[in-house]
Design a protein around this motif. Structure first.
Motif, PDB file in Angstrom:
ATOM      1  N   ASP A 290       0.832  -1.207   0.000  1.00 59.77           N
ATOM      2  CA  ASP A 290       0.000   0.000   0.000  1.00 59.77           C
ATOM      3  C   ASP A 290       0.868   1.259   0.000  1.00 59.77           C
ATOM      4  O   ASP A 290       0.583   2.225  -0.721  1.00 59.77           O
ATOM      5  CB  ASP A 290      -0.939   0.013   1.207  1.00 59.77           C
ATOM      6  CG  ASP A 290      -2.040  -1.035   1.093  1.00 59.77           C
ATOM      7  OD1 ASP A 290      -2.328  -1.470  -0.033  1.00 59.77           O
ATOM      8  OD2 ASP A 290      -2.606  -1.405   2.143  1.00 59.77           O
ATOM      9  N   ALA A 291       1.919   1.252   0.819  1.00 63.64           N
ATOM     10  CA  ALA A 291       2.818   2.406   0.871  1.00 63.64           C
ATOM     11  C   ALA A 291       3.554   2.574  -0.450  1.00 63.64           C
ATOM     12  O   ALA A 291       3.819   3.703  -0.893  1.00 63.64           O
ATOM     13  CB  ALA A 291       3.814   2.253   2.018  1.00 63.64           C
ATOM     14  N   LEU A 292       3.891   1.460  -1.094  1.00 63.78           N
ATOM     15  CA  LEU A 292       4.547   1.513  -2.406  1.00 63.78           C
ATOM     16  C   LEU A 292       3.658   2.230  -3.416  1.00 63.78           C
ATOM     17  O   LEU A 292       4.112   3.128  -4.142  1.00 63.78           O
ATOM     18  CB  LEU A 292       4.850   0.099  -2.879  1.00 63.78           C
ATOM     19  CG  LEU A 292       5.418  -0.037  -4.291  1.00 63.78           C
ATOM     20  CD1 LEU A 292       6.897   0.296  -4.291  1.00 63.78           C
ATOM     21  CD2 LEU A 292       5.183  -1.446  -4.841  1.00 63.78           C
ATOM     22  N   VAL A 293       2.399   1.842  -3.469  1.00 63.40           N
ATOM     23  CA  VAL A 293       1.465   2.472  -4.399  1.00 63.40           C
ATOM     24  C   VAL A 293       1.306   3.949  -4.076  1.00 63.40           C
ATOM     25  O   VAL A 293       1.323   4.808  -4.974  1.00 63.40           O
ATOM     26  CB  VAL A 293       0.101   1.743  -4.362  1.00 63.40           C
ATOM     27  CG1 VAL A 293      -0.960   2.549  -5.091  1.00 63.40           C
ATOM     28  CG2 VAL A 293       0.238   0.359  -4.980  1.00 63.40           C
ATOM     29  N   GLY A 294       1.188   4.269  -2.793  1.00 64.88           N
ATOM     30  CA  GLY A 294       1.047   5.672  -2.404  1.00 64.88           C
ATOM     31  C   GLY A 294       2.242   6.513  -2.797  1.00 64.88           C
ATOM     32  O   GLY A 294       2.095   7.671  -3.230  1.00 64.88           O
ATOM     33  N   LEU A 295       3.433   5.933  -2.669  1.00 68.09           N
ATOM     34  CA  LEU A 295       4.655   6.647  -3.049  1.00 68.09           C
ATOM     35  C   LEU A 295       4.653   6.986  -4.533  1.00 68.09           C
ATOM     36  O   LEU A 295       4.894   8.135  -4.940  1.00 68.09           O
ATOM     37  CB  LEU A 295       5.872   5.801  -2.705  1.00 68.09           C
ATOM     38  CG  LEU A 295       7.224   6.319  -3.190  1.00 68.09           C
ATOM     39  CD1 LEU A 295       7.599   7.606  -2.474  1.00 68.09           C
ATOM     40  CD2 LEU A 295       8.310   5.263  -2.990  1.00 68.09           C
ATOM     41  N   TYR A 296       4.362   6.006  -5.375  1.00 68.40           N
ATOM     42  CA  TYR A 296       4.443   6.242  -6.810  1.00 68.40           C
ATOM     43  C   TYR A 296       3.239   7.009  -7.355  1.00 68.40           C
ATOM     44  O   TYR A 296       3.328   7.588  -8.450  1.00 68.40           O
ATOM     45  CB  TYR A 296       4.673   4.920  -7.550  1.00 68.40           C
ATOM     46  CG  TYR A 296       6.110   4.484  -7.430  1.00 68.40           C
ATOM     47  CD1 TYR A 296       7.133   5.203  -8.038  1.00 68.40           C
ATOM     48  CD2 TYR A 296       6.468   3.382  -6.654  1.00 68.40           C
ATOM     49  CE1 TYR A 296       8.453   4.839  -7.907  1.00 68.40           C
ATOM     50  CE2 TYR A 296       7.797   3.002  -6.515  1.00 68.40           C
ATOM     51  CZ  TYR A 296       8.787   3.743  -7.142  1.00 68.40           C
ATOM     52  OH  TYR A 296      10.112   3.381  -6.994  1.00 68.40           O
ATOM     53  N   GLU A 297       2.149   7.047  -6.606  1.00 65.83           N
ATOM     54  CA  GLU A 297       1.042   7.927  -6.996  1.00 65.83           C
ATOM     55  C   GLU A 297       1.475   9.385  -6.974  1.00 65.83           C
ATOM     56  O   GLU A 297       1.051  10.188  -7.814  1.00 65.83           O
ATOM     57  CB  GLU A 297      -0.159   7.707  -6.078  1.00 65.83           C
ATOM     58  CG  GLU A 297      -0.937   6.444  -6.382  1.00 65.83           C
ATOM     59  CD  GLU A 297      -2.072   6.197  -5.417  1.00 65.83           C
ATOM     60  OE1 GLU A 297      -2.977   5.413  -5.739  1.00 65.83           O
ATOM     61  OE2 GLU A 297      -2.049   6.795  -4.305  1.00 65.83           O
ATOM     62  N   ARG A 298       2.349   9.739  -6.023  1.00 69.84           N
ATOM     63  CA  ARG A 298       2.847  11.123  -5.964  1.00 69.84           C
ATOM     64  C   ARG A 298       3.714  11.442  -7.178  1.00 69.84           C
ATOM     65  O   ARG A 298       3.716  12.579  -7.670  1.00 69.84           O
ATOM     66  CB  ARG A 298       3.614  11.342  -4.659  1.00 69.84           C
ATOM     67  CG  ARG A 298       2.722  11.258  -3.419  1.00 69.84           C
ATOM     68  CD  ARG A 298       3.405  11.782  -2.186  1.00 69.84           C
ATOM     69  NE  ARG A 298       4.443  10.900  -1.690  1.00 69.84           N
ATOM     70  CZ  ARG A 298       4.228   9.850  -0.899  1.00 69.84           C
ATOM     71  NH1 ARG A 298       2.995   9.534  -0.536  1.00 69.84           N
ATOM     72  NH2 ARG A 298       5.222   9.106  -0.462  1.00 69.84           N
ATOM     73  N   TRP A 299       4.460  10.461  -7.658  1.00 71.55           N
ATOM     74  CA  TRP A 299       5.241  10.672  -8.876  1.00 71.55           C
ATOM     75  C   TRP A 299       4.334  10.746 -10.101  1.00 71.55           C
ATOM     76  O   TRP A 299       4.580  11.529 -11.020  1.00 71.55           O
ATOM     77  CB  TRP A 299       6.273   9.557  -9.037  1.00 71.55           C
ATOM     78  CG  TRP A 299       7.391   9.637  -8.046  1.00 71.55           C
ATOM     79  CD1 TRP A 299       7.513   8.941  -6.881  1.00 71.55           C
ATOM     80  CD2 TRP A 299       8.543  10.484  -8.109  1.00 71.55           C
ATOM     81  NE1 TRP A 299       8.665   9.289  -6.223  1.00 71.55           N
ATOM     82  CE2 TRP A 299       9.319  10.240  -6.964  1.00 71.55           C
ATOM     83  CE3 TRP A 299       8.993  11.428  -9.029  1.00 71.55           C
ATOM     84  CZ2 TRP A 299      10.520  10.885  -6.713  1.00 71.55           C
ATOM     85  CZ3 TRP A 299      10.196  12.075  -8.781  1.00 71.55           C
ATOM     86  CH2 TRP A 299      10.940  11.812  -7.643  1.00 71.55           C
ATOM     87  N   ALA A 300       3.310   9.935 -10.106  1.00 71.17           N
ATOM     88  CA  ALA A 300       2.362   9.984 -11.227  1.00 71.17           C
ATOM     89  C   ALA A 300       1.701  11.343 -11.317  1.00 71.17           C
ATOM     90  O   ALA A 300       1.432  11.860 -12.418  1.00 71.17           O
ATOM     91  CB  ALA A 300       1.312   8.884 -11.062  1.00 71.17           C
ATOM     92  N   GLU A 301       1.442  11.963 -10.174  1.00 70.93           N
ATOM     93  CA  GLU A 301       0.855  13.307 -10.161  1.00 70.93           C
ATOM     94  C   GLU A 301       1.781  14.336 -10.796  1.00 70.93           C
ATOM     95  O   GLU A 301       1.318  15.387 -11.258  1.00 70.93           O
ATOM     96  CB  GLU A 301       0.522  13.718  -8.730  1.00 70.93           C
ATOM     97  CG  GLU A 301      -0.625  12.922  -8.114  1.00 70.93           C
ATOM     98  CD  GLU A 301      -0.764  13.160  -6.619  1.00 70.93           C
ATOM     99  OE1 GLU A 301       0.067  13.930  -6.057  1.00 70.93           O
ATOM    100  OE2 GLU A 301      -1.680  12.584  -6.017  1.00 70.93           O
ATOM    101  N   ARG A 302       3.071  14.040 -10.844  1.00 72.23           N
ATOM    102  CA  ARG A 302       4.058  14.925 -11.479  1.00 72.23           C
ATOM    103  C   ARG A 302       4.290  14.566 -12.943  1.00 72.23           C
ATOM    104  O   ARG A 302       5.213  15.081 -13.563  1.00 72.23           O
ATOM    105  CB  ARG A 302       5.385  14.874 -10.729  1.00 72.23           C
ATOM    106  CG  ARG A 302       5.317  15.258  -9.250  1.00 72.23           C
ATOM    107  CD  ARG A 302       5.215  16.746  -9.044  1.00 72.23           C
ATOM    108  NE  ARG A 302       5.206  17.102  -7.635  1.00 72.23           N
ATOM    109  CZ  ARG A 302       6.117  17.859  -7.027  1.00 72.23           C
ATOM    110  NH1 ARG A 302       7.108  18.359  -7.741  1.00 72.23           N
ATOM    111  NH2 ARG A 302       6.026  18.135  -5.745  1.00 72.23           N
ATOM    112  N   GLY A 303       3.471  13.686 -13.472  1.00 72.25           N
ATOM    113  CA  GLY A 303       3.548  13.380 -14.893  1.00 72.25           C
ATOM    114  C   GLY A 303       4.519  12.292 -15.281  1.00 72.25           C
ATOM    115  O   GLY A 303       4.801  12.109 -16.477  1.00 72.25           O
ATOM    116  N   PHE A 304       5.026  11.513 -14.335  1.00 71.70           N
ATOM    117  CA  PHE A 304       6.033  10.505 -14.663  1.00 71.70           C
ATOM    118  C   PHE A 304       5.407   9.293 -15.344  1.00 71.70           C
ATOM    119  O   PHE A 304       4.308   8.853 -14.998  1.00 71.70           O
ATOM    120  CB  PHE A 304       6.804  10.089 -13.412  1.00 71.70           C
ATOM    121  CG  PHE A 304       7.882  11.064 -13.038  1.00 71.70           C
ATOM    122  CD1 PHE A 304       9.207  10.807 -13.330  1.00 71.70           C
ATOM    123  CD2 PHE A 304       7.559  12.278 -12.436  1.00 71.70           C
ATOM    124  CE1 PHE A 304      10.200  11.724 -13.014  1.00 71.70           C
ATOM    125  CE2 PHE A 304       8.540  13.198 -12.121  1.00 71.70           C
ATOM    126  CZ  PHE A 304       9.863  12.922 -12.411  1.00 71.70           C
TER     127      PHE A 304
END
Length: 359
Positions: A138-152
């Motif tokens: 769950d923490a892994l997904v939450g971490l990369y969701e923040r990167w996805a919000e930056r367009g990665f």
């Protein structure tokens, strides 16, 4: 202008979560960030980031010299320690001082380093890499969701001990990034955890479940035959090189056609990265710099024609550091501040409490 002295200090990076890989985890998420400040008689100070434990040994090669002669001074530092060895702490120190020299050269020209190095575009494509080995799913997904919000549209996941767990996490990260791309780039980093006898078998098990862009450091950094076996036995590219110190350590890997993506560690400095990039270009291979605090190699990455993507590990900066850059649209947008654009607040660093370690 002449080089007159240096100052060394250490700050910390507070990740706010455990960080690490298959080789070990820093549970409190606090790591040290060594800094070297190169002083001149003209009032300018060059900033270099990275271990500089051998600075007393290396600095005499620079003292009294014109800092604009960066590449000549880089070779002078290598020659200065040649008889007693340039690897390890010495190579890290040379890299940190080299970074400070490039910072000075661009500051003397009154322009950002990416312009000094000849780049035409200030934007540097990147991929996310959170050193997330200790996080639950769950923490892994939450971490990369923040990167996805930056367009990665690309990310790297750590693994190596449990390939079924690794594959599940790679799929989860891929699915997070699908908000930005139908086929995100997914990289798998096992940090030299496998032997050549098992690497192909394990990598293929992961590839059955997820389409990998590359597999990183599948075997020990010096294992030419092992890298070649993996390159021949899997669909994805093989990436390696972040722990190699000097062009001579790349030679046999490239001669054996064992790498598909050539990497260089940011902590080894800018000149090292530029030279590795030329070496890779000569074989029509892409180059990808491995991350470090404040992303100093992004300036050099913007200037090389075979740059693929720069690794980014965190959205925050270490205590007391600021950088003229924006992380957005799947990469780094560099600013116009002279040099690296990195400012060091020494008073803030001196007032901090606590220490960190990568140990």
């Amino acid at each position: 202008m002449r080089i007159t002295g240096y100052r060394s200090l250490t700050t910390v990076h507070r990740w706010g979560r455990p960080v690490g890989d298959v080789n070990g985890v820093i549970a409190d998420g606090v790591t040290e960030v060594p800094i070297v400040l190169l002083e001149t008689d003209g009032g300018l100070t060059g900033v270099g980031l990275g271990s500089n434990a051998d600075v007393d040994r290396v600095f005499p090669a620079l003292e009294g010299r014109d800092p604009r002669a960066v590449t000549a001074l880089y070779d002078r530092m290598l020659a200065f320690v040649f008889k007693t060895g340039h690897n390890g702490a010495a190579f890290g120190t040379i890299g940190a001082l080299d970074m400070a020299l490039w910072d000075l050269k661009a500051k003397m020209a009154g322009e950002p380093l990416w312009r000094t190095l000849g780049a035409a575009d200030r934007f540097v494509p990147g991929y996310a890499s959170g050193l997330e080995y200790a996080l639950d799913d769950d923490a892994l997904v939450g971490l990369y969701e923040r990167w996805a919000e930056r367009g990665f549209t690309g990310a790297k996941v750590k693994g190596g001990l449990d390939v079924d767990r690794d594959a599940k996490r790679l799929v989860a990260v891929r699915d997070v990034l699908r908000v930005n791309a139908e086929r995100p780039a997914v990289m798998y980093d096992v940090n030299e955890a496998w032997g050549r006898h098992q690497a192909v078998r394990l990598a293929r098990r992961v590839e059955e479940q997820v389409d990998l862009t590359w597999i990183e450091e599948p075997v020990r950094r010096w294992d030419v035959e092992g890298h070649r076996a993996v390159a021949a036995g899997v669909r994805s590219a093989v990436a390696s090189g972040e722990n190699l110190t000097g062009l001579e350590q790349y030679r046999h890997l490239l001669a054996a056609d064992a790498l598909g993506v050539v990497q260089a560690g940011s902590v080894w400095g800018i000149t090292h990265f530029l030279r590795v990039s030329v070496l890779a270009l000569g074989r029509d291979l892409p180059v990808s710099p491995v991350a470090y605090n404040a992303n100093p190699l992004a300036h050099a990455a913007a200037a090389v024609p075979n740059h693929l993507a720069t690794e980014l590990q965190d959205l925050a900066l270490p205590v007391g550091l600021s950088a003229d850059q924006e992380i957005a649209d799947g990469g780094i947008r560099l600013g116009d501040a002279p040099g690296l654009g990195i400012e060091v607040d020494e008073a803030h660093i001196a007032a901090q409490r606590g220490a960190g370690t990568w140990g």
